[in-house]
Design a protein around this motif. Sequence first.
Motif, PDB file in Angstrom:
ATOM      1  N   LEU A  75       0.855  -1.180   0.000  1.00 33.44           N
ATOM      2  CA  LEU A  75       0.000   0.000   0.000  1.00 33.44           C
ATOM      3  C   LEU A  75       0.897   1.238   0.000  1.00 33.44           C
ATOM      4  CD1 LEU A  75      -3.179   0.644   1.962  1.00 33.44           C
ATOM      5  CD2 LEU A  75      -1.317   2.235   2.276  1.00 33.44           C
ATOM      6  N   PHE A  76       0.684   2.128  -0.960  1.00 36.52           N
ATOM      7  CA  PHE A  76       1.460   3.360  -1.083  1.00 36.52           C
ATOM      8  C   PHE A  76       0.621   4.521  -0.569  1.00 36.52           C
ATOM      9  CE2 PHE A  76       3.938   0.602  -3.549  1.00 36.52           C
ATOM     10  CZ  PHE A  76       5.136   1.194  -3.891  1.00 36.52           C
ATOM     11  N   ASP A  77       0.971   5.044   0.595  1.00 35.12           N
ATOM     12  CA  ASP A  77       0.267   6.180   1.207  1.00 35.12           C
ATOM     13  C   ASP A  77       1.174   7.404   1.068  1.00 35.12           C
ATOM     14  OD1 ASP A  77      -2.000   7.199   2.744  1.00 35.12           O
ATOM     15  OD2 ASP A  77      -0.540   7.465   4.358  1.00 35.12           O
ATOM     16  N   ILE A  78       0.896   8.219   0.067  1.00 37.81           N
ATOM     17  CA  ILE A  78       1.775   9.337  -0.288  1.00 37.81           C
ATOM     18  C   ILE A  78       1.075  10.659   0.014  1.00 37.81           C
ATOM     19  CG2 ILE A  78       3.152  10.388  -2.132  1.00 37.81           C
ATOM     20  CD1 ILE A  78       3.971   7.462  -1.320  1.00 37.81           C
ATOM     21  N   LEU A  79       1.666  11.436   0.936  1.00 38.56           N
ATOM     22  CA  LEU A  79       1.115  12.743   1.308  1.00 38.56           C
ATOM     23  C   LEU A  79       1.809  13.894   0.586  1.00 38.56           C
ATOM     24  CD1 LEU A  79       0.529  10.815   3.892  1.00 38.56           C
ATOM     25  CD2 LEU A  79       0.116  12.945   5.033  1.00 38.56           C
ATOM     26  N   SER A  80       2.964  13.653  -0.011  1.00 37.04           N
ATOM     27  CA  SER A  80       3.756  14.719  -0.625  1.00 37.04           C
ATOM     28  C   SER A  80       3.585  14.719  -2.143  1.00 37.04           C
ATOM     29  CB  SER A  80       5.237  14.535  -0.276  1.00 37.04           C
ATOM     30  OG  SER A  80       5.728  13.365  -0.902  1.00 37.04           O
ATOM     31  N   GLY A  81       4.191  15.715  -2.783  1.00 39.94           N
ATOM     32  CA  GLY A  81       4.218  15.783  -4.239  1.00 39.94           C
ATOM     33  C   GLY A  81       2.997  16.467  -4.827  1.00 39.94           C
ATOM     34  N   THR A  82       2.938  16.460  -6.159  1.00 40.91           N
ATOM     35  CA  THR A  82       1.855  17.155  -6.865  1.00 40.91           C
ATOM     36  C   THR A  82       0.586  16.325  -6.968  1.00 40.91           C
ATOM     37  OG1 THR A  82       2.703  16.351  -8.971  1.00 40.91           O
ATOM     38  CG2 THR A  82       3.469  18.529  -8.246  1.00 40.91           C
ATOM     39  N   LYS A  83       0.700  15.007  -6.775  1.00 42.99           N
ATOM     40  CA  LYS A  83      -0.483  14.133  -6.848  1.00 42.99           C
ATOM     41  C   LYS A  83      -0.478  13.147  -5.686  1.00 42.99           C
ATOM     42  CE  LYS A  83      -3.283  11.494  -9.959  1.00 42.99           C
ATOM     43  NZ  LYS A  83      -3.367  10.687 -11.150  1.00 42.99           N
ATOM     44  N   PRO A  84      -0.721  13.653  -4.463  1.00 43.97           N
ATOM     45  CA  PRO A  84      -0.701  12.747  -3.303  1.00 43.97           C
ATOM     46  C   PRO A  84      -1.886  11.777  -3.336  1.00 43.97           C
ATOM     47  CG  PRO A  84      -1.447  14.923  -2.666  1.00 43.97           C
ATOM     48  CD  PRO A  84      -1.048  15.020  -4.106  1.00 43.97           C
ATOM     49  N   SER A  85      -1.703  10.616  -2.681  1.00 45.09           N
ATOM     50  CA  SER A  85      -2.800   9.644  -2.596  1.00 45.09           C
ATOM     51  C   SER A  85      -3.571   9.788  -1.288  1.00 45.09           C
ATOM     52  CB  SER A  85      -2.257   8.220  -2.730  1.00 45.09           C
ATOM     53  OG  SER A  85      -1.417   7.911  -1.634  1.00 45.09           O
ATOM     54  N   ALA A  86      -3.076  10.639  -0.392  1.00 45.66           N
ATOM     55  CA  ALA A  86      -3.748  10.929   0.880  1.00 45.66           C
ATOM     56  C   ALA A  86      -3.732  12.438   1.092  1.00 45.66           C
ATOM     57  CB  ALA A  86      -3.050  10.216   2.031  1.00 45.66           C
ATOM     58  N   LEU A  87      -4.893  12.990   1.413  1.00 48.74           N
ATOM     59  CA  LEU A  87      -5.015  14.427   1.643  1.00 48.74           C
ATOM     60  C   LEU A  87      -5.604  14.703   3.015  1.00 48.74           C
ATOM     61  CD1 LEU A  87      -6.515  15.692  -1.736  1.00 48.74           C
ATOM     62  CD2 LEU A  87      -4.198  16.056  -0.888  1.00 48.74           C
ATOM     63  N   GLU A  88      -5.008  15.637   3.708  1.00 49.79           N
ATOM     64  CA  GLU A  88      -5.565  16.055   4.991  1.00 49.79           C
ATOM     65  C   GLU A  88      -6.836  16.857   4.707  1.00 49.79           C
ATOM     66  OE1 GLU A  88      -3.682  17.751   9.013  1.00 49.79           O
ATOM     67  OE2 GLU A  88      -3.438  19.074   7.289  1.00 49.79           O
ATOM     68  N   ILE A  89      -7.942  16.449   5.330  1.00 46.41           N
ATOM     69  CA  ILE A  89      -9.204  17.165   5.100  1.00 46.41           C
ATOM     70  C   ILE A  89      -9.679  17.902   6.342  1.00 46.41           C
ATOM     71  CG2 ILE A  89      -9.968  15.744   3.178  1.00 46.41           C
ATOM     72  CD1 ILE A  89     -11.680  14.133   5.117  1.00 46.41           C
ATOM     73  N   ALA A  90      -9.067  17.622   7.495  1.00 44.22           N
ATOM     74  CA  ALA A  90      -9.403  18.346   8.727  1.00 44.22           C
ATOM     75  C   ALA A  90      -8.245  18.207   9.706  1.00 44.22           C
ATOM     76  CB  ALA A  90     -10.684  17.800   9.356  1.00 44.22           C
ATOM     77  N   ARG A  91      -8.064  19.251  10.509  1.00 49.10           N
ATOM     78  CA  ARG A  91      -7.014  19.243  11.523  1.00 49.10           C
ATOM     79  C   ARG A  91      -7.549  19.962  12.753  1.00 49.10           C
ATOM     80  NH1 ARG A  91      -0.672  20.492  11.243  1.00 49.10           N
ATOM     81  NH2 ARG A  91      -0.928  19.213   9.424  1.00 49.10           N
ATOM     82  N   ALA A  92      -7.253  19.402  13.918  1.00 43.23           N
ATOM     83  CA  ALA A  92      -7.668  20.042  15.163  1.00 43.23           C
ATOM     84  C   ALA A  92      -6.947  21.386  15.284  1.00 43.23           C
ATOM     85  CB  ALA A  92      -7.333  19.151  16.352  1.00 43.23           C
ATOM     86  N   ASN A  93      -7.668  22.412  15.669  1.00 44.62           N
ATOM     87  CA  ASN A  93      -7.049  23.737  15.771  1.00 44.62           C
ATOM     88  C   ASN A  93      -6.368  23.952  17.117  1.00 44.62           C
ATOM     89  OD1 ASN A  93      -9.235  24.031  17.415  1.00 44.62           O
ATOM     90  ND2 ASN A  93     -10.128  25.772  16.337  1.00 44.62           N
ATOM     91  N   ARG A  94      -6.355  22.962  17.971  1.00 48.80           N
ATOM     92  CA  ARG A  94      -5.767  23.105  19.306  1.00 48.80           C
ATOM     93  C   ARG A  94      -4.456  22.356  19.453  1.00 48.80           C
ATOM     94  NH1 ARG A  94     -10.356  22.163  23.615  1.00 48.80           N
ATOM     95  NH2 ARG A  94      -8.710  23.004  24.905  1.00 48.80           N
ATOM     96  N   THR A  95      -3.936  21.802  18.393  1.00 50.13           N
ATOM     97  CA  THR A  95      -2.716  20.999  18.498  1.00 50.13           C
ATOM     98  C   THR A  95      -1.463  21.845  18.264  1.00 50.13           C
ATOM     99  OG1 THR A  95      -1.608  18.999  17.774  1.00 50.13           O
ATOM    100  CG2 THR A  95      -2.735  20.261  16.073  1.00 50.13           C
ATOM    101  N   THR A  96      -0.410  21.501  18.975  1.00 50.23           N
ATOM    102  CA  THR A  96       0.885  22.157  18.765  1.00 50.23           C
ATOM    103  C   THR A  96       1.851  21.171  18.112  1.00 50.23           C
ATOM    104  OG1 THR A  96       1.587  21.523  20.984  1.00 50.23           O
ATOM    105  CG2 THR A  96       0.606  23.719  20.716  1.00 50.23           C
ATOM    106  N   ASP A  97       1.374  19.985  17.786  1.00 50.52           N
ATOM    107  CA  ASP A  97       2.163  18.931  17.157  1.00 50.52           C
ATOM    108  C   ASP A  97       2.555  19.380  15.742  1.00 50.52           C
ATOM    109  OD1 ASP A  97       3.196  16.592  16.122  1.00 50.52           O
ATOM    110  OD2 ASP A  97       1.451  15.365  16.592  1.00 50.52           O
ATOM    111  N   LYS A  98       3.830  19.342  15.432  1.00 48.59           N
ATOM    112  CA  LYS A  98       4.331  19.779  14.120  1.00 48.59           C
ATOM    113  C   LYS A  98       4.668  18.603  13.201  1.00 48.59           C
ATOM    114  CE  LYS A  98       4.167  24.076  15.320  1.00 48.59           C
ATOM    115  NZ  LYS A  98       2.877  24.675  15.199  1.00 48.59           N
TER     116      LYS A  98
END
Length: 191
Positions: free
Chosen positions: A48-71
């Motif tokens: 399974l190729f889970d790619i978040l980077s590049g011009t055509k990622p296979s996984a996209l972040e659609i929501a993020r908690a606004n209270r996190t300090t995790d980088k």
Amino acid sequence: MERSRFILGLALTLLLTIATTPSECKYHSKTVPARRLKEKVTRLHFYLFDILSGTKPSALEIARANRTTDKSATPFGSLYAIDDPLREGPEPNSTVVGNAKGLYLSASQDPANLTIVMYADFGFTTGKFKGSSFSVFSRNPVAESLEREVAVVGGRGKFRLARGFIWLKTHYLNATNGDAILKAKVTLIHY
């Protein structure tokens, strides 16, 4: 005379209404004996190729908690939509046999102990299982270096009524951008 006709017509209408109203409105079901289905065990192996980077990622972040300090690339509370290719081998040019479509949620508050919860349908686009899929709904403790088990909870097509598990092992992980290649060994029990 007119009044008696009216009463007679009204009585006849009420009588017909009562006569045509169903007298039993209970839930109805019928159980019939199932034909003898033979249970099968199928074992699959793919990457399974889970790619978040590049011009055509296979996984996209659609929501993020606004209270996190995790980088980190996948901070706690982040939700991702996936359409990850399933390939025969770990090389980026190996043959695509299907894809995993669904969601995963970063569910660990400790960035060093990344755990996601997966909701995905693993569908096959080639070979003898083309058009069939199985579904996963399970916790995936990504940070564990050894094989980890995720649950198969259903299926369709040739994997109808599937249950089973997948042993996942991280073949490659880029901790900076989140790209990963996972080795999957699947055991399915189905009809």
